[in-house]
Design a protein around this motif. Structure first.
Motif, mmCIF file in Angstrom:
data_model
loop_
_atom_site.group_PDB
_atom_site.id
_atom_site.type_symbol
_atom_site.label_atom_id
_atom_site.label_comp_id
_atom_site.label_asym_id
_atom_site.label_seq_id
_atom_site.Cartn_x
_atom_site.Cartn_y
_atom_site.Cartn_z
ATOM 1 N N VAL A 10 0.765 -1.142 0.047
ATOM 2 C CA VAL A 10 0.013 -0.095 0.027
ATOM 3 C C VAL A 10 0.842 1.311 -0.065
ATOM 4 O O VAL A 10 1.799 1.284 0.804
ATOM 5 C CB VAL A 10 -0.852 -0.091 1.191
ATOM 6 C CG1 VAL A 10 -1.808 1.235 1.365
ATOM 7 C CG2 VAL A 10 -1.738 -1.423 1.179
ATOM 8 N N SER A 11 0.562 2.087 -0.830
ATOM 9 C CA SER A 11 1.426 3.447 -0.981
ATOM 10 C C SER A 11 0.928 4.371 0.108
ATOM 11 O O SER A 11 0.009 4.198 0.796
ATOM 12 C CB SER A 11 1.242 3.997 -2.349
ATOM 13 O OG SER A 11 0.140 4.653 -2.433
ATOM 14 N N LYS A 12 1.776 5.569 0.195
ATOM 15 C CA LYS A 12 1.707 6.328 1.287
ATOM 16 C C LYS A 12 0.210 7.364 1.101
ATOM 17 O O LYS A 12 -0.233 7.775 1.906
ATOM 18 C CB LYS A 12 2.678 7.434 1.406
ATOM 19 C CG LYS A 12 3.978 6.887 1.577
ATOM 20 C CD LYS A 12 5.089 8.055 2.150
ATOM 21 C CE LYS A 12 5.793 7.951 0.728
ATOM 22 N NZ LYS A 12 6.976 9.122 0.787
ATOM 23 N N GLU A 13 -0.220 7.169 -0.065
ATOM 24 C CA GLU A 13 -1.542 7.951 -0.473
ATOM 25 C C GLU A 13 -2.794 7.140 -0.213
ATOM 26 O O GLU A 13 -3.869 7.810 -0.435
ATOM 27 C CB GLU A 13 -1.477 8.207 -1.831
ATOM 28 C CG GLU A 13 -0.595 9.064 -2.613
ATOM 29 C CD GLU A 13 0.529 8.353 -2.755
ATOM 30 O OE1 GLU A 13 0.877 7.244 -3.098
ATOM 31 O OE2 GLU A 13 1.807 9.373 -2.795
ATOM 32 N N CYS A 14 -2.564 6.260 0.810
ATOM 33 C CA CYS A 14 -3.890 5.507 1.278
ATOM 34 C C CYS A 14 -4.683 6.267 2.160
ATOM 35 O O CYS A 14 -4.247 7.282 2.962
ATOM 36 C CB CYS A 14 -3.541 4.113 2.107
ATOM 37 S SG CYS A 14 -4.869 3.533 3.008
ATOM 38 N N PHE A 32 -4.391 1.301 10.286
ATOM 39 C CA PHE A 32 -3.535 1.577 11.382
ATOM 40 C C PHE A 32 -3.851 3.122 11.926
ATOM 41 O O PHE A 32 -3.959 4.190 11.017
ATOM 42 C CB PHE A 32 -2.036 1.840 10.984
ATOM 43 C CG PHE A 32 -1.140 2.095 12.086
ATOM 44 C CD1 PHE A 32 -0.712 1.300 13.101
ATOM 45 C CD2 PHE A 32 -0.604 3.441 11.834
ATOM 46 C CE1 PHE A 32 0.066 1.623 14.060
ATOM 47 C CE2 PHE A 32 0.567 3.735 12.883
ATOM 48 C CZ PHE A 32 0.731 2.856 14.063
ATOM 49 N N LYS A 33 -4.355 2.924 12.927
ATOM 50 C CA LYS A 33 -4.781 4.345 13.651
ATOM 51 C C LYS A 33 -5.747 5.319 12.906
ATOM 52 O O LYS A 33 -5.720 6.271 12.607
ATOM 53 C CB LYS A 33 -3.767 5.260 14.247
ATOM 54 C CG LYS A 33 -2.940 4.469 15.157
ATOM 55 C CD LYS A 33 -1.741 5.535 15.594
ATOM 56 C CE LYS A 33 -1.023 4.692 16.751
ATOM 57 N NZ LYS A 33 0.026 5.484 17.453
ATOM 58 N N GLY A 34 -6.447 4.664 11.934
ATOM 59 C CA GLY A 34 -7.401 5.192 11.073
ATOM 60 C C GLY A 34 -6.836 5.971 10.025
ATOM 61 O O GLY A 34 -7.487 6.800 9.331
ATOM 62 N N LEU A 35 -5.583 5.887 9.746
ATOM 63 C CA LEU A 35 -4.541 6.767 8.982
ATOM 64 C C LEU A 35 -4.394 6.008 7.397
ATOM 65 O O LEU A 35 -4.455 6.649 6.504
ATOM 66 C CB LEU A 35 -3.359 7.096 9.438
ATOM 67 C CG LEU A 35 -3.575 8.064 10.794
ATOM 68 C CD1 LEU A 35 -2.229 8.137 11.534
ATOM 69 C CD2 LEU A 35 -4.132 9.486 10.550
ATOM 70 N N TYR A 36 -3.991 4.625 7.514
ATOM 71 C CA TYR A 36 -3.532 3.996 6.454
ATOM 72 C C TYR A 36 -3.660 2.500 6.559
ATOM 73 O O TYR A 36 -3.616 2.155 7.655
ATOM 74 C CB TYR A 36 -2.289 4.354 6.211
ATOM 75 C CG TYR A 36 -1.313 4.364 7.120
ATOM 76 C CD1 TYR A 36 -0.415 3.165 7.165
ATOM 77 C CD2 TYR A 36 -0.770 5.109 7.743
ATOM 78 C CE1 TYR A 36 0.473 2.992 8.095
ATOM 79 C CE2 TYR A 36 0.085 5.336 8.738
ATOM 80 C CZ TYR A 36 0.796 4.077 8.951
ATOM 81 O OH TYR A 36 1.666 3.792 9.580
ATOM 82 N N ALA A 37 -3.594 1.742 5.522
ATOM 83 C CA ALA A 37 -3.774 0.303 5.607
ATOM 84 C C ALA A 37 -2.513 -0.153 5.761
ATOM 85 O O ALA A 37 -1.360 0.531 5.192
ATOM 86 C CB ALA A 37 -4.394 -0.231 4.281
ATOM 87 N N VAL A 38 -2.287 -1.241 6.474
ATOM 88 C CA VAL A 38 -0.938 -2.068 6.570
ATOM 89 C C VAL A 38 -1.433 -3.520 6.359
ATOM 90 O O VAL A 38 -2.361 -4.236 6.740
ATOM 91 C CB VAL A 38 -0.638 -2.043 7.986
ATOM 92 C CG1 VAL A 38 0.780 -2.800 8.182
ATOM 93 C CG2 VAL A 38 -0.444 -0.491 8.512
#
Length: 75
Positions: A10-14, A32-38
């Protein structure tokens, strides 16, 4: 455990919408913490279902790197 030859990344633009998490058949993706997919590389089989449903098109399926010789023999 036998590792797949492919892996989702997953790129940073998630945008953390959770579509990929819901679609993953093995539960390999978490938000992760509602910010991006891991992606958990130990669970991911590289099926590509997550990439197909991603509305932001930020998930890629790549060839795994860094497998040791024992893992290579199993794949």
């Amino acid at each position: 455990m036998r590792l797949s030859k492919r892996l989702a990344v997953v790129s940073k633009e998630c945008v953390a919408c959770g579509c990929c998490q819901k679609e993953c058949p093995l539960g390999a993706i978490s938000i992760f913490k509602g910010l991006y997919a891991v992606v958990d590389p130990d669970k991911c089989i590289g099926c590509g279902k997550c990439a197909k449903v991603c509305p932001a098109s930020v998930i890629s399926i790549i060839e795994r790197k860094g497998q040791n010789e024992k893992e290579k023999a199993l794949v």
